[in-house]
Design an enzyme around this catalytic site. Sequence first.
Site, short mmCIF file in Angstrom:
data_model
loop_
_atom_site.label_atom_id
_atom_site.label_comp_id
_atom_site.label_asym_id
_atom_site.label_seq_id
_atom_site.Cartn_x
_atom_site.Cartn_y
_atom_site.Cartn_z
N LYS A 187 6.12 -17.79 -40.51
CA LYS A 187 6.86 -17.12 -39.43
C LYS A 187 7.94 -16.21 -40.03
CE LYS A 187 6.54 -17.54 -35.49
NZ LYS A 187 5.67 -16.73 -34.57
N THR A 242 11.04 -18.26 -34.56
CA THR A 242 11.54 -19.63 -34.44
C THR A 242 12.81 -19.83 -35.28
OG1 THR A 242 11.03 -21.91 -35.11
CG2 THR A 242 9.84 -20.19 -36.26
N ASP A 243 13.62 -20.79 -34.87
CA ASP A 243 14.81 -21.11 -35.67
C ASP A 243 14.45 -21.71 -37.02
OD1 ASP A 243 13.94 -23.59 -34.80
OD2 ASP A 243 15.85 -24.22 -33.92
N GLU A 244 13.19 -22.16 -37.16
CA GLU A 244 12.81 -22.80 -38.43
C GLU A 244 12.84 -21.84 -39.61
OE1 GLU A 244 9.56 -25.47 -38.60
OE2 GLU A 244 9.82 -26.15 -36.55
N LYS A 250 3.05 -32.39 -30.31
CA LYS A 250 4.48 -32.20 -30.58
C LYS A 250 5.26 -33.40 -30.05
CE LYS A 250 3.75 -27.97 -32.16
NZ LYS A 250 4.36 -26.70 -31.89
N LEU A 251 6.48 -33.55 -30.57
CA LEU A 251 7.22 -34.80 -30.34
C LEU A 251 7.27 -35.27 -28.87
CD1 LEU A 251 9.16 -36.97 -31.73
CD2 LEU A 251 11.00 -35.59 -30.78
N ALA A 276 7.54 -20.68 -43.32
CA ALA A 276 7.45 -19.55 -44.26
C ALA A 276 6.57 -18.45 -43.69
CB ALA A 276 6.90 -20.04 -45.61
N THR A 308 -3.11 -16.14 -39.44
CA THR A 308 -2.74 -15.84 -38.05
C THR A 308 -1.31 -15.32 -37.95
OG1 THR A 308 -4.23 -17.56 -37.29
CG2 THR A 308 -2.53 -16.84 -35.73
N SER A 347 1.36 -23.18 -34.91
CA SER A 347 2.77 -23.56 -34.78
C SER A 347 3.11 -25.00 -35.16
CB SER A 347 3.23 -23.31 -33.34
OG SER A 347 2.70 -24.31 -32.50
N ASN A 398 15.88 -37.34 -32.99
CA ASN A 398 14.54 -37.73 -32.52
C ASN A 398 14.55 -39.12 -31.91
OD1 ASN A 398 13.63 -35.32 -33.53
ND2 ASN A 398 12.89 -36.18 -35.46
N LEU A 400 -8.19 -18.91 -28.11
CA LEU A 400 -8.48 -20.29 -27.70
C LEU A 400 -8.83 -21.20 -28.89
CD1 LEU A 400 -10.49 -19.71 -24.38
CD2 LEU A 400 -8.05 -20.14 -24.66
N PHE A 422 1.51 -23.10 -25.30
CA PHE A 422 2.62 -23.68 -24.53
C PHE A 422 3.62 -22.64 -24.03
CE2 PHE A 422 6.94 -25.77 -25.49
CZ PHE A 422 7.19 -26.08 -24.16
N TYR A 425 4.43 -23.47 -42.41
CA TYR A 425 4.54 -22.87 -41.07
C TYR A 425 5.76 -21.95 -40.99
CZ TYR A 425 6.37 -22.39 -36.38
OH TYR A 425 6.91 -21.87 -35.25
#
Length: 341
Positions: free
Chosen positions: A159, A127-129, A194-195, A157, A102, A87, A254, A37, A13, A155
């Site tokens: 990153k 990421t902000d996460e 994703k959302l 953790a 990865t 992600s 959300n 891919l 994305f 995820y």
Amino acid sequence: MEKTIVVTGGAGFIGSNFIYYMLNKHPYYKIICVDCLTYAGNLSTLKKALENPNFRFEKLNICDYEGIKKLFKEAKPDIVVNFAAESHVDRSIKTPEIFVDTNIKGTQNLMDVCRELEIPRFHQVSTDEVYGDLPLDRPDLFFTEKTPIHASSPYSASKAGADLLVLAYHRTYNFPATISRCSNNYGPYHFPEKLIPLMIINALHNKPLPVYGDGLNVRDWLYVEDHCKAIDMIIHDEHLGEVYNVGGHNEMSNIDIVKLILKKLKKPESLITFVEDRKGHDRRYAIDPTKIKEQLGWYPETKFADGIEKTIKWYLAHEDWWKEIISGDYKNYYEKMYGAK
Ligand code: TDX
């Protein structure tokens, strides 16, 4: 001046949006996409880029040391921008090991090749996460670059682990790297797990819209092109070892996003279905982008009202793109995740 930029994860994305942004903004640059891919990378996303003589695609995994080394030796990139990552938080809860492979080992592998070949610049897209979450009742709190790392999911953790490695490489080897930590992106080519894309596509099919928990979790949404602009500015700036938070102060719950999508598509709110909450579900993300604004002059250009309108129109006009995806692996995944809920 002409430059060669390797974009890893460029069939995903944000990576694909970045490729289109760069081909347009820097017509003299050569862009090489490295992507293996997986389910989330889709070569049809890069169809238009493949027509551009300044663009080239290499099917390669960032964990493949020999393959990456051979490519970098031959292409001699000036800059490597690492978007390649697993992600999706929900997938990381089911299968954490691939996230470690990865996101952490892949980043280490890329950096080792870059060090060996003395590639002048590396940028890690994070990421902000990595900061964990903020409470809903403290709207005065934001993530700054000094906020301690406090990841919640496998995820985030993974990153965070990659970010720490990048900073350690900078400190130990003087590795020429920077990191950006962005808030939630939305826009074209967003994978339908994703959302926002999931809700648009379900609404179009009159299918239930699965909202986790009470739907009050807050995310800080940024139009993907604004994120691409931020990375372009960072990689053209000479400060190394820096971390930049990227976000547009656009917090939304959300449930409000889901209701807005239904309204825009003229679908009933009765499609909303509250389902079991995500394990360890982060409550609120909110970025303080002061540093990148003050140091690099970055600012977000797309207001959420316009960005969501453009995004919905894009999904309406690109049914072929997402239909191909939801007929494949995504469908099995979807049943596994939501079948029992
Ligand atoms: O079906 C759903 N129902 C639901 O309520 C899905 C897929 C999500 N949600 C909720 C969970 C989150 O609170 O919506 C919010 C957004 O979920 P995601 O789109 O999965 O994103 P998020 O978990 O916030 O993580 C995103 O932002 C940071 C990206 O997916 C990460 O890759 C990025 O690093």
